[in-house]
Design a protein around this motif. Structure first.
Motif, PDB file in Angstrom:
ATOM      1  N   VAL A   1       1.661   0.049   9.834  1.00 15.55           N
ATOM      2  CA  VAL A   1       2.753   0.610   9.030  1.00 15.55           C
ATOM      3  C   VAL A   1       2.145   1.467   7.921  1.00 15.55           C
ATOM      4  CG1 VAL A   1       4.386  -1.264   9.506  1.00 15.55           C
ATOM      5  CG2 VAL A   1       2.815  -1.463   7.571  1.00 15.55           C
ATOM      6  N   ARG A   2       2.948   2.414   7.454  1.00 16.49           N
ATOM      7  CA  ARG A   2       2.489   3.285   6.371  1.00 16.49           C
ATOM      8  C   ARG A   2       3.552   3.329   5.290  1.00 16.49           C
ATOM      9  NH1 ARG A   2      -1.814   6.263   5.885  1.00 16.49           N
ATOM     10  NH2 ARG A   2      -1.900   7.845   4.253  1.00 16.49           N
TER      11      ARG A   2
ATOM     12  N   TYR B   1       2.837  -0.031  -1.750  1.00 15.72           N
ATOM     13  CA  TYR B   1       3.129  -1.326  -2.345  1.00 15.72           C
ATOM     14  C   TYR B   1       4.038  -1.169  -3.565  1.00 15.72           C
ATOM     15  CZ  TYR B   1      -0.589  -3.787   0.235  1.00 15.72           C
ATOM     16  OH  TYR B   1      -1.380  -4.356   1.205  1.00 15.72           O
ATOM     17  N   LEU B   2       4.884  -2.153  -3.792  1.00 13.12           N
ATOM     18  CA  LEU B   2       5.518  -2.302  -5.102  1.00 13.12           C
ATOM     19  C   LEU B   2       4.551  -3.140  -5.932  1.00 13.12           C
ATOM     20  CD1 LEU B   2       9.269  -2.973  -4.173  1.00 13.12           C
ATOM     21  CD2 LEU B   2       8.032  -0.810  -4.378  1.00 13.12           C
ATOM     22  N   THR B   3       3.627  -2.462  -6.583  1.00 10.10           N
ATOM     23  CA  THR B   3       2.460  -3.118  -7.171  1.00 10.10           C
ATOM     24  C   THR B   3       2.800  -4.072  -8.305  1.00 10.10           C
ATOM     25  OG1 THR B   3       2.150  -1.203  -8.625  1.00 10.10           O
ATOM     26  CG2 THR B   3       0.962  -1.211  -6.532  1.00 10.10           C
ATOM     27  N   ASP B   4       3.974  -3.936  -8.902  1.00 11.20           N
ATOM     28  CA  ASP B   4       4.331  -4.805 -10.032  1.00 11.20           C
ATOM     29  C   ASP B   4       5.279  -5.927  -9.620  1.00 11.20           C
ATOM     30  OD1 ASP B   4       6.393  -3.116  -9.412  1.00 11.20           O
ATOM     31  OD2 ASP B   4       7.029  -2.784 -11.494  1.00 11.20           O
ATOM     32  N   ARG B   5       5.351  -6.213  -8.325  1.00 11.86           N
ATOM     33  CA  ARG B   5       6.285  -7.234  -7.842  1.00 11.86           C
ATOM     34  C   ARG B   5       5.561  -8.215  -6.908  1.00 11.86           C
ATOM     35  NH1 ARG B   5       8.697  -5.230 -11.397  1.00 11.86           N
ATOM     36  NH2 ARG B   5      10.853  -4.440 -11.412  1.00 11.86           N
ATOM     37  N   LEU B   6       4.532  -8.857  -7.403  1.00 11.81           N
ATOM     38  CA  LEU B   6       3.753  -9.773  -6.580  1.00 11.81           C
ATOM     39  C   LEU B   6       4.339 -11.187  -6.655  1.00 11.81           C
ATOM     40  CD1 LEU B   6       0.081  -8.684  -7.346  1.00 11.81           C
ATOM     41  CD2 LEU B   6       1.618  -7.895  -5.540  1.00 11.81           C
TER      42      LEU B   6
ATOM     43  N   ALA C   1       3.033  -9.356  -1.339  1.00 20.77           N
ATOM     44  CA  ALA C   1       3.455  -8.131  -2.020  1.00 20.77           C
ATOM     45  C   ALA C   1       4.492  -7.414  -1.172  1.00 20.77           C
ATOM     46  CB  ALA C   1       2.263  -7.219  -2.273  1.00 20.77           C
ATOM     47  N   PRO C   2       5.586  -6.935  -1.771  1.00 18.40           N
ATOM     48  CA  PRO C   2       6.551  -6.130  -1.005  1.00 18.40           C
ATOM     49  C   PRO C   2       5.988  -4.737  -0.750  1.00 18.40           C
ATOM     50  CG  PRO C   2       7.264  -6.391  -3.282  1.00 18.40           C
ATOM     51  CD  PRO C   2       6.033  -7.216  -3.132  1.00 18.40           C
ATOM     52  N   PHE C   3       6.298  -4.225   0.440  1.00 18.95           N
ATOM     53  CA  PHE C   3       5.758  -2.935   0.884  1.00 18.95           C
ATOM     54  C   PHE C   3       6.927  -2.077   1.329  1.00 18.95           C
ATOM     55  CE2 PHE C   3       3.486  -0.169   3.947  1.00 18.95           C
ATOM     56  CZ  PHE C   3       2.403   0.227   3.162  1.00 18.95           C
ATOM     57  N   GLU C   4       6.988  -0.849   0.805  1.00 22.17           N
ATOM     58  CA  GLU C   4       8.093   0.066   1.092  1.00 22.17           C
ATOM     59  C   GLU C   4       7.658   1.096   2.129  1.00 22.17           C
ATOM     60  OE1 GLU C   4      11.448   2.238  -1.584  1.00 22.17           O
ATOM     61  OE2 GLU C   4       9.359   2.657  -2.120  1.00 22.17           O
ATOM     62  N   LEU C   5       8.355   1.106   3.268  1.00 25.13           N
ATOM     63  CA  LEU C   5       8.093   2.093   4.310  1.00 25.13           C
ATOM     64  C   LEU C   5       8.939   3.332   4.048  1.00 25.13           C
ATOM     65  CD1 LEU C   5       7.314  -0.738   5.570  1.00 25.13           C
ATOM     66  CD2 LEU C   5       7.729   0.323   7.775  1.00 25.13           C
ATOM     67  N   HIS C   6       8.386   4.484   4.304  1.00 22.85           N
ATOM     68  CA  HIS C   6       9.096   5.725   4.020  1.00 22.85           C
ATOM     69  C   HIS C   6      10.368   5.820   4.872  1.00 22.85           C
ATOM     70  CE1 HIS C   6       5.795   6.976   1.568  1.00 22.85           C
ATOM     71  NE2 HIS C   6       4.942   7.037   2.578  1.00 22.85           N
TER      72      HIS C   6
ATOM     73  N   ASP D   1       0.085   6.041  -1.222  1.00 21.05           N
ATOM     74  CA  ASP D   1       0.403   5.719   0.169  1.00 21.05           C
ATOM     75  C   ASP D   1      -0.826   5.141   0.868  1.00 21.05           C
ATOM     76  OD1 ASP D   1       2.866   6.683  -0.341  1.00 21.05           O
ATOM     77  OD2 ASP D   1       2.844   8.256   1.178  1.00 21.05           O
ATOM     78  N   ILE D   2      -0.564   4.175   1.728  1.00 22.94           N
ATOM     79  CA  ILE D   2      -1.648   3.494   2.418  1.00 22.94           C
ATOM     80  C   ILE D   2      -1.155   3.013   3.772  1.00 22.94           C
ATOM     81  CG2 ILE D   2      -1.099   1.246   1.413  1.00 22.94           C
ATOM     82  CD1 ILE D   2      -4.071   0.632   1.314  1.00 22.94           C
ATOM     83  N   GLN D   3      -2.053   2.927   4.714  1.00 21.44           N
ATOM     84  CA  GLN D   3      -1.716   2.383   6.031  1.00 21.44           C
ATOM     85  C   GLN D   3      -2.235   0.953   6.131  1.00 21.44           C
ATOM     86  OE1 GLN D   3      -1.734   4.677   9.847  1.00 21.44           O
ATOM     87  NE2 GLN D   3      -3.409   3.293  10.405  1.00 21.44           N
ATOM     88  N   LEU D   4      -1.381   0.057   6.593  1.00 16.85           N
ATOM     89  CA  LEU D   4      -1.739  -1.350   6.760  1.00 16.85           C
ATOM     90  C   LEU D   4      -1.653  -1.720   8.227  1.00 16.85           C
ATOM     91  CD1 LEU D   4       0.325  -2.949   3.834  1.00 16.85           C
ATOM     92  CD2 LEU D   4      -2.032  -2.096   3.780  1.00 16.85           C
ATOM     93  N   GLN D   5      -2.418  -2.728   8.592  1.00 17.67           N
ATOM     94  CA  GLN D   5      -2.355  -3.221   9.967  1.00 17.67           C
ATOM     95  C   GLN D   5      -2.554  -4.740   9.967  1.00 17.67           C
ATOM     96  OE1 GLN D   5      -5.555  -0.853  11.625  1.00 17.67           O
ATOM     97  NE2 GLN D   5      -6.984  -2.580  11.508  1.00 17.67           N
TER      98      GLN D   5
END
Length: 243
Positions: free
Chosen positions: A71-72, A75-80, A98-103, A134-138
């Motif tokens: 996914v790409r 992160y919502l970096t302040d919502r851990l 951490a919540p992650f927002e996809l485009h 933006d970052i890609q996670l797997q």
């Protein structure tokens, strides 16, 4: 059967019903043990399975499979969120989410960053900052940790600052806390030697592992045998006492 009296019809009926019920419960426990062992094998095999399209499994993931996805987004970096003191070692620690927002997608994807060991002093470990770009996670698209009863209700709602701590990671509570819907599963990130997090993901059957199901099955089968033995003992002919 000359050494036994003929049992009454209701005694026979009660014994047969009880024995069949106990046997049925024992067989069900064996099936549960086999089912969980099969899930554990699929989970282990999923770590090296081919990538799947996240869009095809996001909303309706297969019930007995754990797709590997990429996914790409950001992160919502302040919502851990911290799952307090999971059983990884004797020093304590936290599992970090951490919540992650996809485009272009309204739901948020909850990401399991991994376990952060404690230092034995009871304080939360120091968290490293997440990338804000933006970052890609797997990783594997897996069910969230099991949820239990939490004394005092929703612990997240009582906290006003992040990271927030809880002894259960309830997706419904996190969705209300964030004001955004979540995908039905979360992303368990692949292991990374350079990461500070310990990523040894597995299905949580700690409260009822396959071995315990088999122990309960043996117990139910023993009850079935005991019901038959009890019927025989109660209807055994007694030798007459000498006068």
């Amino acid at each position: 059967m000359s050494g036994f009296r003929r049992p009454s019809w209701w005694a026979m009926l009660l014994t047969v019903v009880a024995a069949l019920l106990f046997i049925r419960l024992g067989i069900w426990q064996l099936h549960r043990a086999d089912f969980k062992e099969a899930l554990l094998r699929r989970y282990a095999a999923s770590s090296s399975a081919p990538w799947q399209d996240f869009a095809k499994v996001a909303e309706t993931p297969p019930a007995d499979a754990f797709p590997r996805v990429q996914v790409r987004g950001r992160y919502l970096t302040d919502r851990l969120y911290l799952l307090d003191n999971p059983k990884h070692d004797g020093r304590g620690g936290v599992e970090v989410f951490a919540p992650f927002e996809l485009h272009g997608h309204a739901p948020l994807l909850l990401v399991d960053l991994g376990f952060l060991p404690g230092n034995g002093n009871g304080k939360a470990p120091q968290l490293s900052p997440l990338p804000a770009t933006d970052i890609q996670l797997q990783g594997m698209y897996v069910p969230p940790p099991p949820v239990g009863f939490e004394m005092g209700g929703n612990a997240l709602a009582r906290q006003t600052h992040w990271p927030k701590n809880s002894i259960f990671m309830d997706p419904a509570e996190i969705a209300r806390d964030l004001g955004r819907p979540l995908y039905p599963r979360m992303l368990a990130l692949d292991a990374d030697p350079a990461s500070i997090y310990v990523r040894e993901h597995t299905l949580d059957f700690s409260s009822m592992p396959p071995a315990r199901h088999r122990a309960y099955a043996f117990q139910w089968f023993s009850f079935a045998l005991a019901a038959v033995v009890m019927l025989l003992v109660l209807h055994r002919k007694r030798k007459p006492r000498p006068s």
